[in-house]
Write an enzyme that holds these catalytic residues in place. Sequence first.
Site, short mmCIF file in Angstrom:
data_model
loop_
_atom_site.label_atom_id
_atom_site.label_comp_id
_atom_site.label_asym_id
_atom_site.label_seq_id
_atom_site.Cartn_x
_atom_site.Cartn_y
_atom_site.Cartn_z
CE1 TYR A 83 -2.99 3.06 0.75
CE2 TYR A 83 -1.69 3.28 2.92
CZ TYR A 83 -2.62 3.69 1.80
OH TYR A 83 -3.35 5.00 2.16
CG HIS A 141 -9.43 3.00 10.08
ND1 HIS A 141 -9.98 2.52 9.03
CD2 HIS A 141 -7.98 3.48 9.61
CE1 HIS A 141 -9.31 2.73 7.96
NE2 HIS A 141 -7.86 3.21 8.27
N1 UFG Z 1 -5.24 -0.51 16.81
C1 UFG Z 1 -5.56 -1.44 17.88
N2 UFG Z 1 -6.69 -2.14 17.66
C2 UFG Z 1 -7.51 -2.02 16.80
C3 UFG Z 1 -7.11 -1.35 15.66
C4 UFG Z 1 -5.92 -0.59 15.52
O1 UFG Z 1 -4.62 -1.53 18.79
O2 UFG Z 1 -8.45 -2.86 16.70
C5 UFG Z 1 -4.20 0.20 17.04
C6 UFG Z 1 -2.92 0.05 15.81
O3 UFG Z 1 -2.20 -1.20 15.95
C7 UFG Z 1 -2.46 1.11 15.80
C8 UFG Z 1 -3.29 2.20 16.15
O4 UFG Z 1 -4.57 1.48 16.87
O5 UFG Z 1 -1.26 1.54 16.71
C9 UFG Z 1 -4.06 2.92 15.01
O6 UFG Z 1 -4.50 1.86 13.85
P1 UFG Z 1 -5.51 2.37 12.70
O7 UFG Z 1 -5.62 0.94 11.88
O8 UFG Z 1 -6.62 2.92 13.25
O9 UFG Z 1 -4.45 3.09 11.84
P2 UFG Z 1 -3.05 2.88 11.25
O10 UFG Z 1 -2.14 3.79 12.10
O11 UFG Z 1 -2.73 1.46 11.31
O12 UFG Z 1 -3.29 3.34 9.83
C10 UFG Z 1 -2.89 4.67 9.35
C11 UFG Z 1 -3.81 4.98 7.96
C12 UFG Z 1 -3.34 3.95 6.89
C13 UFG Z 1 -2.03 4.10 6.90
C14 UFG Z 1 -1.37 3.69 8.18
C15 UFG Z 1 0.16 3.83 8.08
O13 UFG Z 1 -5.12 4.57 8.44
O14 UFG Z 1 -3.92 4.29 5.80
O15 UFG Z 1 -1.66 4.77 9.21
O16 UFG Z 1 0.99 3.23 8.96
F1 UFG Z 1 -1.38 3.24 5.85
#
Ligand code: UFG
Length: 329
Positions: free
Chosen positions: A141, A189
């Site tokens: 991605y 998310h």
């Molecule tokens: N998290 C949890 N439990 C969940 C979902 C998420 O603990 O059920 C944590 C993740 O591990 C992370 C934080 O919450 O530490 C945020 O997670 P998200 O999935 O909401 O977002 P991300 O940081 O993974 O994703 C964002 C953008 C993506 C992008 C990414 C880059 O939404 O598009 O950052 O790392 F690719």
Amino acid sequence: MRILVTGGAGYVGSHCVRHLSQYGHEVTVYDNLVHGHRGAVADGLPFIQGDLADRDMLTRIFASNDFDAVMHFAAYAYVGESVHEPLKYYQNNLANTVTLLDTMRVAGVKRLVFSSTCATYGEPAKVPITEDTMQRPINPYGRSKLAVEWMLRDCAAAWGLGACALRYFNACGAADDGSIGEDHKPETHLIPIILQVALGQRAQVTVFGTDYDTADGTCVRDYIHVEDLASAHRLAIEQIKAGEFSACNVGTGQGHSVREIIDVAREITGRPIAAAEGARRAGDPPVLVADPTRVRTTLGWEATHADIRTIVGSAWRWHEAHPQGYNDR
Ligand code: UFG
């Protein structure tokens, strides 16, 4: 300005469409509705259901409209899926953007704002992240988005495209008037998942990793309200210069841990919100926080919804009023 918005029925795209219209821009939405929602685009706004891969359709649209600019959101954005189905991401996010850019070139449309991501930085050695931080994405991605940035730079040099890549941190929240909000299926998310627990739609949220080298052991992210993302897009499109490629981080510069977000959500919703400790999720960097200096100084942007209670409160109003999201699939 007359602006074609690809992916304008998606989460960030639809909020930008609404914001641009409020600021007097004439917006046409182009979306295949694979992940977007027709209900996220106000009735009365021009809407074309179409796919980025459809060169003939894009050619016709550019020929029959006098667009000044394009905002390009249409993309797949599930990091985990991109690892298992990389070609799906390279096809849609990269190859289809070649088609978009080529039809723009032929039509003489030379301004583009591109929806990029902090995922292009991968696991940065240092935070906060500036635009000069090495871009070393760790999943298909992020790589598909970075490859588009490279193409934009090359098109700027070759045929005078003016392009700005906005590298968002964690988009969240909903429109100030509650009309539109976040609805991903499946939802991955953090904030929507927590709020689904508050609504009783999920039993608990699993905290992915509690042994990170952070203050409370959980991952830290820079949560940026979607209304603030929208204003960054408007400022970018209004200021783009022909032949120039630029990139800006869009984040608040403040980091919040997973535990902190859960606590704020408990406070805002008044619901208990059960949380379980789980294993780390593959590919999650411990800390991603933006240095937003460039977007402030070059675009004159300021976050107006940076407070984490404002952000979670805004998301909660949307989820409480729309427990099934747009309820269209
Ligand atoms: N998290 C949890 N439990 C969940 C979902 C998420 O603990 O059920 C944590 C993740 O591990 C992370 C934080 O919450 O530490 C945020 O997670 P998200 O999935 O909401 O977002 P991300 O940081 O993974 O994703 C964002 C953008 C993506 C992008 C990414 C880059 O939404 O598009 O950052 O790392 F690719």
